[in-house]
Design a protein around this motif. Structure first.
Motif, PDB file in Angstrom:
ATOM      1  N   ALA A   1       0.818  -1.215   0.000  1.00  0.00           N
ATOM      2  CA  ALA A   1       0.000   0.000   0.000  1.00  0.00           C
ATOM      3  C   ALA A   1       0.852   1.266   0.000  1.00  0.00           C
ATOM      4  O   ALA A   1       0.560   2.228  -0.715  1.00  0.00           O
ATOM      5  CB  ALA A   1      -0.944  -0.011   1.199  1.00  0.00           C
ATOM      6  N   ALA A   2       1.920   1.286   0.804  1.00  0.00           N
ATOM      7  CA  ALA A   2       2.755   2.486   0.879  1.00  0.00           C
ATOM      8  C   ALA A   2       3.401   2.783  -0.468  1.00  0.00           C
ATOM      9  O   ALA A   2       3.448   3.937  -0.903  1.00  0.00           O
ATOM     10  CB  ALA A   2       3.821   2.306   1.953  1.00  0.00           C
ATOM     11  N   ASN A   3       3.887   1.751  -1.132  1.00  0.00           N
ATOM     12  CA  ASN A   3       4.539   1.960  -2.418  1.00  0.00           C
ATOM     13  C   ASN A   3       3.543   2.369  -3.494  1.00  0.00           C
ATOM     14  O   ASN A   3       3.845   3.207  -4.350  1.00  0.00           O
ATOM     15  CB  ASN A   3       5.276   0.691  -2.849  1.00  0.00           C
ATOM     16  CG  ASN A   3       6.471   0.406  -1.971  1.00  0.00           C
ATOM     17  OD1 ASN A   3       6.857   1.222  -1.133  1.00  0.00           O
ATOM     18  ND2 ASN A   3       7.062  -0.769  -2.149  1.00  0.00           N
ATOM     19  N   ARG A   4       2.361   1.794  -3.482  1.00  0.00           N
ATOM     20  CA  ARG A   4       1.341   2.195  -4.452  1.00  0.00           C
ATOM     21  C   ARG A   4       0.985   3.668  -4.286  1.00  0.00           C
ATOM     22  O   ARG A   4       0.889   4.414  -5.258  1.00  0.00           O
ATOM     23  CB  ARG A   4       0.085   1.342  -4.291  1.00  0.00           C
ATOM     24  CG  ARG A   4       0.211  -0.047  -4.893  1.00  0.00           C
ATOM     25  CD  ARG A   4      -1.071  -0.858  -4.726  1.00  0.00           C
ATOM     26  NE  ARG A   4      -0.969  -2.124  -5.427  1.00  0.00           N
ATOM     27  CZ  ARG A   4      -1.299  -2.317  -6.686  1.00  0.00           C
ATOM     28  NH1 ARG A   4      -1.745  -1.289  -7.409  1.00  0.00           N
ATOM     29  NH2 ARG A   4      -1.183  -3.507  -7.247  1.00  0.00           N
TER      30      ARG A   4
ATOM     31  N   SER B   1       4.029  -7.461   1.428  1.00  0.00           N
ATOM     32  CA  SER B   1       2.799  -6.853   0.938  1.00  0.00           C
ATOM     33  C   SER B   1       1.794  -6.681   2.059  1.00  0.00           C
ATOM     34  O   SER B   1       0.668  -7.166   2.004  1.00  0.00           O
ATOM     35  CB  SER B   1       2.205  -7.723  -0.184  1.00  0.00           C
ATOM     36  OG  SER B   1       1.118  -7.077  -0.812  1.00  0.00           O
ATOM     37  N   ASP B   2       2.210  -5.958   3.101  1.00  0.00           N
ATOM     38  CA  ASP B   2       1.333  -5.585   4.216  1.00  0.00           C
ATOM     39  C   ASP B   2       0.750  -6.796   4.945  1.00  0.00           C
ATOM     40  O   ASP B   2      -0.318  -6.698   5.553  1.00  0.00           O
ATOM     41  CB  ASP B   2       0.188  -4.689   3.725  1.00  0.00           C
ATOM     42  CG  ASP B   2       0.671  -3.498   2.931  1.00  0.00           C
ATOM     43  OD1 ASP B   2       1.550  -2.774   3.434  1.00  0.00           O
ATOM     44  OD2 ASP B   2       0.201  -3.304   1.787  1.00  0.00           O
ATOM     45  N   ASN B   3       1.430  -7.929   4.853  1.00  0.00           N
ATOM     46  CA  ASN B   3       0.960  -9.164   5.477  1.00  0.00           C
ATOM     47  C   ASN B   3      -0.397  -9.623   4.959  1.00  0.00           C
ATOM     48  O   ASN B   3      -1.129 -10.364   5.637  1.00  0.00           O
ATOM     49  CB  ASN B   3       0.919  -9.036   7.005  1.00  0.00           C
ATOM     50  CG  ASN B   3       2.298  -9.134   7.622  1.00  0.00           C
ATOM     51  OD1 ASN B   3       3.114  -9.958   7.219  1.00  0.00           O
ATOM     52  ND2 ASN B   3       2.570  -8.276   8.603  1.00  0.00           N
ATOM     53  N   ARG B   4      -0.731  -9.196   3.760  1.00  0.00           N
ATOM     54  CA  ARG B   4      -1.971  -9.674   3.148  1.00  0.00           C
ATOM     55  C   ARG B   4      -1.850 -11.159   2.832  1.00  0.00           C
ATOM     56  O   ARG B   4      -0.780 -11.646   2.485  1.00  0.00           O
ATOM     57  CB  ARG B   4      -2.259  -8.904   1.849  1.00  0.00           C
ATOM     58  CG  ARG B   4      -2.666  -7.451   2.079  1.00  0.00           C
ATOM     59  CD  ARG B   4      -2.919  -6.762   0.763  1.00  0.00           C
ATOM     60  NE  ARG B   4      -1.708  -6.718  -0.068  1.00  0.00           N
ATOM     61  CZ  ARG B   4      -1.654  -6.124  -1.257  1.00  0.00           C
ATOM     62  NH1 ARG B   4      -2.733  -5.545  -1.773  1.00  0.00           N
ATOM     63  NH2 ARG B   4      -0.531  -6.107  -1.938  1.00  0.00           N
TER      64      ARG B   4
END
Length: 553
Positions: free
Chosen positions: A257-260, A326-329
């Protein structure tokens, strides 16, 4: 939509030189829904959509160099090694550059981390061009002491090699396998995978690791795995599900999310847990132009096809664990799919056969290379009986109710599902039928069984597969596959007339035996006549030329 140009395979043999293929799919998404462009070998690709995309560095040829090398960082199985970007370079610079942002050349890395207490997570190490910096600093994964870490690789073109970084011996540090001396797998490689699967077996036996049940599909049968004969193709269990982000300048970042958000705003982002890698990202904070959507890069694979297309169509759910990058998704992954298949797949079980193009050596079957490949995906070595026999594999795949017949039985379910490649077929059924049609020829089933391709495709005026017919092995197919949904066929692929059956071919449809044998034992079956050409086309197979790096004896 026009079909993607591809090169007809030469007919002098079925070896590495004949079977070069690019990744099953190359994905490029720019701020919209996932669009998969399937490439030849297993499937097809729509006309030239990839070329030009991702050419951030400019000057790329219309047909990019299909052979690239990944420089493996030091201590690749450690937390620091996982967080250090891999470098993509051209194997032979004289043949052109390799750029990660070019979807036709992108390489992908996928890792799994299994702790002593059975906790399992995945992580996607980053790949960038040599001489560049990431679009965002990578997330440093948590690797508790005593964990078992393994890495798998996928590639969107023909031949990926591994190379140690600098003066280090990172390939030995990671126990990396790229094939056997003189012959690489092609799109696939791994590091420390056998140790991972052994550790997972131990944790499962101790009830520390639980592999979820498969569940029941809408057709009343068990949900399929990567070792289900209704899922496999010419080369099962290859490539990964890793996804990266690329900015407008061709710089790559992990998908979180942060990179997007940062790439969308046109800024650079630093992961707070990346302090040990301050050298990455120096030189300013320029990102994509503000408002630009990052491009998604994905490695098309059997795993992605199963978990994102076949499973939803059948009402099934894949085995997923947290993805630390990936954000622990919750995420699926090749090792998870193989753990699930090893624990849950019922007979017949589709183990990688000796006629898999990635396991051939100079056009000949190789028990040693087949076993090296199997070890990387947690399969037992070639055993007794029909295990590994190409004719038996082809017979089950195309003649057993557990194989391609299930795809045709579930035709309406797959017709209602989206196509992984709208440039090949308008729905999932057409895509799977096209994939099966090419698999028959690419595995040499025509030569081994002495029969024509049982999967006949009907295409419309745009070359899209709009219907297909499956006949019994050896039975003459009807004159037309019959258009559906009002489509008007402009071309129908008919089965070719193959040479006489190989005398070693077997007619049984039982699953290959999983009884173990010496990893280097057993004679290699010579490949005789080349497979009869079909009306589909495919690029040549990975070269078998020796590599100075990336091999394990």
């Amino acid at each position: 939509m026009p079909r993607k140009n591809s090169t007809q395979a030469p007919h002098g043999g079925r070896g590495d030189h004949v079977r070069r293929k690019r990744s099953k799919w190359s994905l490029a998404v720019i701020g919209g829904p996932v669009i998969l462009a399937v490439v030849a070998g297993t499937v097809f690709a729509a006309g030239g959509r990839h070329h030009g995309r991702g050419q951030a560095n400019g000057g790329e040829a219309a047909t990019p160099d299909p052979n690239c090398t990944l420089v493996v960082p030091q201590h690749p199985l450690s937390a620091r090694g996982l967080a250090t970007p891999y470098r993509l370079v051209a194997t032979d610079p004289a043949k052109g550059p390799c750029h990660e942002a070019n979807t036709d050349q992108a390489a992908f890395v996928e890792a799994a981390i299994l702790t002593k207490d059975g906790s399992l997570s995945v992580y996607d190490p980053l790949v960038i061009d040599r001489g560049t910096r990431p679009a965002a600093r990578t997330v440093r994964p948590r690797v508790p002491r005593g964990s078992t870490v393994a890495i798998w690789f996928g590639f969107n073109s023909a031949e990926l090699r591994l190379k140690s970084s600098g003066r280090s011996d990172s390939l030995a540090q990671g126990r990396c396998v790229n094939g056997v001396p003189g012959s690489v797998f092609g799109q696939f490689a791994y590091c420390n995978a056998p140790a991972f699967f052994r550790a997972a077996k131990t944790r499962t036996a101790a009830k520390h690791l639980k592999i979820p049940a498969l569940g029941t599909a809408k057709d009343g049968l068990p949900c399929p795995t990567t070792r289900d004969f209704s899922v496999v193709d010419q080369d099962g269990s290859d490539n990964v599900v890793t996804r990266y982000l690329a900015d407008a300048h061709g710089r790559i970042a992990q998908d979180n999310a942060a990179n997007r958000a940062a790439l969308h705003k046109g800024v650079r982002v630093d992961a707070p847990r990346y302090r040990h890698h301050r050298h990455h990202g120096r030189g300013g904070r320029a990102g994509s132009p503000a408002g630009a959507q990052p491009k998604e890069l994905t490695n098309g694979s059997d795993n992605l096809l199963l978990t994102q297309f076949i499973d939803p169509a059948l009402g099934c759910k894949p085995f997923m664990v947290p993805n630390q990058s990936s954000d622990n998704r919750a995420s699926s992954a090749l090792p998870l799919d193989e753990l699930s298949a090893a624990a849950r797949q019922r007979a017949p079980i589709a183990l990688v056969p000796q006629n898999d193009p990635m396991t051939l050596v100079d056009g000949r079957t190789s028990v040693r290379k087949t076993n090296a490949y199997r070890a990387g995906v947690g399969m037992p070595p070639v055993g007794a009986g029909s295990d590994g026999n190409g004719a038996a594999f082809c017979t089950t795949l195309f003649g057993d109710a557990a194989g391609i017949q299930r795809v045709f039985k579930d035709k309406e379910l797959f017709r209602a599902a989206p196509s992984p490649d709208p440039g090949t077929a308008p729905d999932l059924f057409g895509f799977l039928a096209a994939r099966a049609n090419q698999t028959f020829t690419n595995l040499g089933c025509d030569r081994l069984l002495g029969v024509g391709d049982p999967v006949m495709l009907t295409t419309d005026g745009n070359g899209l597969v709009v219907d297909a017919v499956l006949t019994r092995l050896g039975q003459t197919p009807p004159a037309s596959g019959g258009p559906t949904n009002g489509a008007s066929p402009s071309a129908t692929q008919s089965a070719s007339t193959p040479p006489a059956a190989d005398p070693s071919a077997t007619a049984g449809t039982q699953a290959p035996s999983s009884s173990p044998s010496d990893a280097n034992g057993g004679p290699a079956d010579p490949s005789s006549a080349a497979p009869t050409p079909s009306t589909t086309t495919e690029p040549p197979s990975p070269s078998s030329s020796p590599s100075a790096t990336g091999y394990t004896n």
